[in-house]
Motif scaffolding. Sequence first.
Motif, mmCIF file in Angstrom:
data_model
loop_
_atom_site.group_PDB
_atom_site.id
_atom_site.type_symbol
_atom_site.label_atom_id
_atom_site.label_comp_id
_atom_site.label_asym_id
_atom_site.label_seq_id
_atom_site.Cartn_x
_atom_site.Cartn_y
_atom_site.Cartn_z
ATOM 1 N N LYS A 15 2.628 5.794 -7.386
ATOM 2 C CA LYS A 15 1.419 6.084 -8.177
ATOM 3 C C LYS A 15 0.968 4.859 -8.992
ATOM 4 N N TRP B 116 0.844 -1.207 0.000
ATOM 5 C CA TRP B 116 0.000 0.000 0.000
ATOM 6 C C TRP B 116 0.877 1.254 0.000
ATOM 7 N N ASP B 117 1.945 1.223 0.808
ATOM 8 C CA ASP B 117 2.862 2.364 0.859
ATOM 9 C C ASP B 117 3.553 2.573 -0.489
ATOM 10 N N ALA C 166 1.166 4.140 -3.118
ATOM 11 C CA ALA C 166 1.010 5.587 -2.949
ATOM 12 C C ALA C 166 2.266 6.319 -3.418
ATOM 13 N N GLU C 167 3.417 5.797 -3.068
ATOM 14 C CA GLU C 167 4.684 6.433 -3.413
ATOM 15 C C GLU C 167 4.945 6.410 -4.915
#
Length: 153
Positions: free
Chosen positions: A98, A91-92, A95-96
């Motif tokens: 895209k 998940w991290d 987000a990082e």
Amino acid sequence: MINSQRLRLALVALAASAAALTAVPAQAAPAPSQARIQSVATAQVASLVDSPISPMRCRDDGQGCPPVKEPKDCNNNPAPTSLRRMSQHIWDRMAERKISEQELQDAVRIGARTATCQDNGRWKYELGMSGGLLVVIVSWDGAGVTAWWVDPK
């Protein structure tokens, strides 16, 4: 990570001594039963060194501990065709970097035919998309581990 055999043996001796001290009250001369308790404690601690899950079971060549394999080997199973769950790490990274959840699911669904089994028991999926090559790592049980883009050059 313990790389020195001397250090491992010293830790085993220290743990055995501690086990013996806590098991038997201190006296001037150890009785035969106390010596037997100490030898049993030493044997128990020594068996930990040879345990496959022990952090003390590392190579002495300075390379550290060998990687721990996952419970199942992906060579014996087909590649998962969908993500059943996702780790916090993925998940991290999404987000990082895209990466959308739909892109991950597409990479796993479409890339299942060509997924490769890695030495650590995880599946590696690669799928070309408009943003470049998407690489997704999935555990043997279908849990998303990590993902990244490989930029086209």
